[in-house]
Motif scaffolding. Structure first.
Motif, PDB file in Angstrom:
ATOM      1  N   TYR A 217    -131.952  23.801  -5.001  1.00 30.60           N
ATOM      2  CA  TYR A 217    -132.747  24.971  -5.398  1.00 30.60           C
ATOM      3  C   TYR A 217    -133.638  25.509  -4.278  1.00 30.60           C
ATOM      4  O   TYR A 217    -133.904  26.704  -4.238  1.00 30.60           O
ATOM      5  N   ALA A 218    -134.105  24.618  -3.380  1.00 34.98           N
ATOM      6  CA  ALA A 218    -135.014  25.121  -2.331  1.00 34.98           C
ATOM      7  C   ALA A 218    -134.272  25.586  -1.089  1.00 34.98           C
ATOM      8  O   ALA A 218    -134.847  26.270  -0.260  1.00 34.98           O
ATOM      9  N   THR A 219    -132.993  25.216  -0.940  1.00 30.99           N
ATOM     10  CA  THR A 219    -132.304  25.670   0.281  1.00 30.99           C
ATOM     11  C   THR A 219    -130.997  26.417  -0.001  1.00 30.99           C
ATOM     12  O   THR A 219    -130.765  27.463   0.569  1.00 30.99           O
ATOM     13  N   LEU A 220    -130.148  25.891  -0.917  1.00 32.29           N
ATOM     14  CA  LEU A 220    -128.899  26.625  -1.198  1.00 32.29           C
ATOM     15  C   LEU A 220    -129.189  27.927  -1.938  1.00 32.29           C
ATOM     16  O   LEU A 220    -128.764  29.005  -1.538  1.00 32.29           O
ATOM     17  N   VAL A 514    -123.472  27.770   1.272  1.00 29.93           N
ATOM     18  CA  VAL A 514    -124.687  27.974   0.461  1.00 29.93           C
ATOM     19  C   VAL A 514    -124.353  28.738  -0.817  1.00 29.93           C
ATOM     20  O   VAL A 514    -125.105  28.698  -1.795  1.00 29.93           O
ATOM     21  N   ASP A 515    -123.205  29.426  -0.825  1.00 29.07           N
ATOM     22  CA  ASP A 515    -122.803  30.175  -2.017  1.00 29.07           C
ATOM     23  C   ASP A 515    -122.132  29.301  -3.065  1.00 29.07           C
ATOM     24  O   ASP A 515    -121.632  29.816  -4.078  1.00 29.07           O
ATOM     25  N   ASN A 516    -122.149  27.989  -2.862  1.00 29.30           N
ATOM     26  CA  ASN A 516    -121.762  27.099  -3.964  1.00 29.30           C
ATOM     27  C   ASN A 516    -122.666  27.369  -5.161  1.00 29.30           C
ATOM     28  O   ASN A 516    -122.331  27.033  -6.292  1.00 29.30           O
ATOM     29  N   THR A 517    -123.814  27.967  -4.888  1.00 28.73           N
ATOM     30  CA  THR A 517    -124.713  28.343  -5.984  1.00 28.73           C
ATOM     31  C   THR A 517    -124.053  29.402  -6.871  1.00 28.73           C
ATOM     32  O   THR A 517    -124.358  29.483  -8.055  1.00 28.73           O
ATOM     33  N   ARG A 518    -123.152  30.217  -6.292  1.00 28.36           N
ATOM     34  CA  ARG A 518    -122.446  31.205  -7.136  1.00 28.36           C
ATOM     35  C   ARG A 518    -121.582  30.462  -8.151  1.00 28.36           C
ATOM     36  O   ARG A 518    -121.515  30.833  -9.314  1.00 28.36           O
ATOM     37  N   THR A 519    -120.905  29.409  -7.666  1.00 31.10           N
ATOM     38  CA  THR A 519    -120.083  28.618  -8.591  1.00 31.10           C
ATOM     39  C   THR A 519    -120.966  27.920  -9.619  1.00 31.10           C
ATOM     40  O   THR A 519    -120.653  27.910 -10.811  1.00 31.10           O
ATOM     41  N   LEU A 520    -122.081  27.336  -9.145  1.00 29.80           N
ATOM     42  CA  LEU A 520    -122.969  26.645 -10.092  1.00 29.80           C
ATOM     43  C   LEU A 520    -123.438  27.612 -11.182  1.00 29.80           C
ATOM     44  O   LEU A 520    -123.415  27.286 -12.369  1.00 29.80           O
ATOM     45  N   GLN A 554    -124.178  18.686  -1.299  1.00 27.83           N
ATOM     46  CA  GLN A 554    -123.386  19.584  -2.153  1.00 27.83           C
ATOM     47  C   GLN A 554    -122.885  18.807  -3.364  1.00 27.83           C
ATOM     48  O   GLN A 554    -123.054  19.226  -4.515  1.00 27.83           O
ATOM     49  N   GLY A 555    -122.258  17.667  -3.093  1.00 28.92           N
ATOM     50  CA  GLY A 555    -121.706  16.870  -4.191  1.00 28.92           C
ATOM     51  C   GLY A 555    -122.789  16.416  -5.145  1.00 28.92           C
ATOM     52  O   GLY A 555    -122.659  16.567  -6.372  1.00 28.92           O
ATOM     53  N   VAL A 556    -123.887  15.877  -4.579  1.00 24.47           N
ATOM     54  CA  VAL A 556    -124.925  15.327  -5.460  1.00 24.47           C
ATOM     55  C   VAL A 556    -125.614  16.458  -6.243  1.00 24.47           C
ATOM     56  O   VAL A 556    -126.066  16.251  -7.371  1.00 24.47           O
ATOM     57  N   SER A 557    -125.677  17.657  -5.663  1.00 29.42           N
ATOM     58  CA  SER A 557    -126.236  18.787  -6.427  1.00 29.42           C
ATOM     59  C   SER A 557    -125.446  18.998  -7.715  1.00 29.42           C
ATOM     60  O   SER A 557    -126.012  19.147  -8.806  1.00 29.42           O
ATOM     61  N   PHE A 558    -124.127  19.028  -7.596  1.00 32.26           N
ATOM     62  CA  PHE A 558    -123.299  19.222  -8.807  1.00 32.26           C
ATOM     63  C   PHE A 558    -123.447  18.026  -9.751  1.00 32.26           C
ATOM     64  O   PHE A 558    -123.518  18.189 -10.967  1.00 32.26           O
ATOM     65  N   LEU A 559    -123.529  16.828  -9.154  1.00 32.18           N
ATOM     66  CA  LEU A 559    -123.683  15.604  -9.945  1.00 32.18           C
ATOM     67  C   LEU A 559    -124.949  15.669 -10.808  1.00 32.18           C
ATOM     68  O   LEU A 559    -124.921  15.321 -11.994  1.00 32.18           O
TER      69      LEU A 559
END
Ligand code: BF8
Length: 640
Positions: A217-220, A514-520, A554-559
């Motif tokens: 949340y603070a960087t991606l 950083v746009d993995n946030t779009r998927t999230l 990245q992985g742990v963010s989704f986890l």
């Protein structure tokens, strides 16, 4: 050998052979020279966190000199890797946020094109702004994002409060893993893991989850949203990609790295009459601009600028002998790039003070001193064009492959094309689409280049699983033609029908890492529309070829959001080495590294806490099978 036979892009094979003919060394040659790599390092069982060591865990020495056991060593190594990645995204976010501030204060000649995103953030953050002053609103938003980067006292992250699903916040609160800020969690993780610090691996695991939330949340989120504020929200567009976009009689310029601020300015300058005249003067027919790594992903999404390749293809791109200049900003620019550049006289221009390369021209961008941005960008453009005159025309070899792709899949674009999240929810519930997976991340020379990315993705779309992608993986999938609407033919019957009806490819390239946030956010939105909790949804995070420290977070963010990870080799968790697979039942626990840490992340304990766990599978066919089984199990659990 395996690279030549298994890598999916014929251009890769041709370029490897071309470079071998020219006797130019690349990263695969250096990888060979590094063999055998250290088995302790490979299992994360080496501790280098003080000057007493290095220590390694062996059957004879079950503890390091200070007394640290294997669990503490492995966990500290993983935590340090995660926060190193956090620091990288932090620096990226910092540059873009300071650029918004400079633009809003009128100190930089930069646009604020993402008006919708500014007002969305104003509302979500509850800011008090007058609706007729966009710059003032952007400034207020930027200061909140900046606070999330660097706050040192306890207060929840504002972006986490604004965007995270409520049920997840409750879980994180219970676990005590809500972070203060990006910077604070990096410092705390380094502090915990230094000599004589924390040796309770479970507490370090808690810090791992906390740091992952700061990372997310603070960087991606901040990098992705801040870039949209400056340069706008991408929309779908057709593009051509792959090495074949380079043209022998044009000036070929590659843009490489992660932060697109300086690069956007350079693009603007490349379109000026002055530069066009220079192109004519050096005798070129025009300019080809191509992208590499995440800067490439950004420009592809926003403007359809062709991408060429990813981190492990950067030397190959220069191996064409047709690249006149590479303009690099930050991260994932390997030193080997300059070694190959020197063989061809390619101009390398660095633009970020954090990413210097000996011998390269350095024209820095500093968002706190943006007054010279236009002048500097023009100078970068000029140097790139002038390099054309020095090109050695005898060494040029451009593979002919190009591929079509429909790109620009921001969250808004996906929802609009589907006709809203309810439509996606219905397709999932009725089983026309079986699940959503994001296949992302770097490359590693430890497995055949891009083979896992492409193999797994092909199997998933065959199984009616819609895929999103970012980062280096997206270059593999783009070049393999999987982001072309025509790839619908490769999908299972349900997904194929959806793709045909909507005119979309089965693999949606959503941007840079950083746009993995779009998927999230897509996952959040669709889960909410189905009424099912995130952790029960048929979703997966897939990172088949991990390389950079940034991938850990990245992985742990989704986890942390209840979305299980499927990681290739070598993942951050110590597992039996593939070569030992057949003997896996006979190797003792030490061969797996830390059993307690591995068992925690890959076992039922974490599943109980977060609703998700980590699967490690180096063989792509087996990994695809495991992902499909996971999606099936999730569907069963929901009665779908
Ligand atoms: O952030 S996928 S090698 S380019 S780290 Fe780097 Fe990995 Fe590529 Fe972009 Ni992401």
């Amino acid at each position: 050998e395996e690279v030549l036979t298994l890598t999916p892009n014929p251009a890769t094979r041709d370029l490897l052979e071309h470079m071998a003919d020219l006797k130019i060394e690349n990263l695969w040659d250096r990888f060979e020279k590094q063999q055998p790599q250290c088995g302790y390092g490979l299992r994360n069982l080496c501790c280098r966190m003080c000057q007493w060591g290095p220590c390694r865990i062996t059957a004879k020495a079950r503890r390091g000199i200070c007394g640290r056991d294997e669990n503490a060593i492995v966990m500290a190594n993983i935590l340090r890797a995660l926060v190193a990645g956090l620091a990288a995204h932090w620096r990226h976010a910092h540059e873009v946020i300071l650029s918004i501030i400079a633009a809003a204060e009128g100190r930089a000649n930069l646009p604020i094109k993402g008006e919708t995103r500014v007002w969305e953030l104003v509302d979500k953050l509850g800011l008090n702004c007058s609706r007729d002053n966009l710059k003032e609103a952007a400034l207020k938003v930027a200061f909140v994002l900046l606070e999330d980067l660097g706050r040192l006292t306890w207060q929840p992250l504002r972006l986490l409060e604004a965007y995270a699903p409520e049920d997840r916040k409750e879980i994180w609160r219970r676990l005590g893993v809500l972070p203060r800020s990006g910077a604070y969690e990096v410092l705390e993780a380094l502090h915990m893991t230094t000599l004589g610090g924390c040796t309770d691996w479970k507490e370090m695991a808690v810090q791992e989850l906390r740091s992952a939330l700061a990372y997310c949340y603070a960087t991606l989120f901040t990098s992705s949203l801040a870039t949209e504020i400056l340069f706008g929200i991408p929309e779908p567009k057709l593009a051509r990609v792959n090495y074949g976009v380079l043209k022998a009689d044009h000036v070929n310029i590659l843009l490489h790295g992660h932060s697109p601020v300086m690069v956007e300015k350079v693009l603007e300058k490349l379109n000026t009459p002055e530069i066009k005249e220079l192109v004519h003067k050096v005798g070129a027919k025009g300019i080809v601009v191509g992208g590499m790594c995440c800067t490439g992903d950004e420009l592809l999404a926003r403007y359809g600028i062709p991408t060429v390749t990813n981190i492990m293809g950067q030397e190959l791109a220069l191996g064409t002998g047709a690249v006149d200049a590479v303009i690099v900003d930050m991260q994932c620019v390997i030193p080997g790039l300059k070694i190959v550049a020197d063989c061809f006289g390619t101009q390398i221009i660095t633009t970020c003070p954090s990413n210097r390369i000996p011998g390269a021209v350095h024209i820095p961008f500093d968002p706190e001193r943006p007054e010279t941005l236009d002048k500097d960008a023009l100078q970068v453009a000029r140097l790139a064009i002038e390099a054309y005159a020095r090109r050695d025309r005898n060494k040029i070899f451009i593979p002919s492959s190009t591929t079509q792709a429909l790109v620009g899949w921001s969250l808004e674009a996906i929802l609009e094309r589907f006709g809203g999240e309810d439509k996606i929810a219905r397709l999932l519930k009725e089983g026309t689409i079986k699940g959503l997976a994001t296949v992302v991340g770097c490359n590693t020379p430890k497995v055949p280049y891009e083979h896992s990315h492409v193999t797994i993705t092909r199997k998933l779309i065959e199984g009616d699983i819609l895929v999103t992608t970012t980062g280096c993986c997206s270059h593999a999938l783009l070049n393999a033609g999987l982001c072309d609407p025509e790839a619908a033919n490769l999908a299972g019957p349900g997904l194929k029908r959806v793709c045909r009806e909507l005119g979309i490819p089965p693999v949606l390239a959503v941007g840079g890492c950083v746009d993995n946030t779009r998927t999230l956010r897509l996952f959040f939105t669709v889960a909410q529309a189905t009424g099912a909790p995130l952790a029960q949804m048929p979703l997966a995070f897939v990172g088949p070829e991990p390389g950079n420290e940034k991938t850990v977070g990245q992985g742990v963010s989704f986890l942390t959001h209840g979305i299980s990870n499927f990681i290739g080799f070598p993942g951050p968790l110590p597992v039996p080495l593939p070569s030992l697979r057949e003997e896996a039942t006979s190797i003792d626990d030490l061969d797996r590294g830390s059993t307690e840490v591995t068992d925690f992340f890959a076992g039922e304990d974490l599943k109980e806490l977060l609703g998700a766990k980590i699967f490690t599978e180096p063989y792509p066919e087996l990994a695809a099978q495991a992902i499909k089984m996971h999606i099936k199990r999730q569907r069963w659990s929901l009665g779908w």
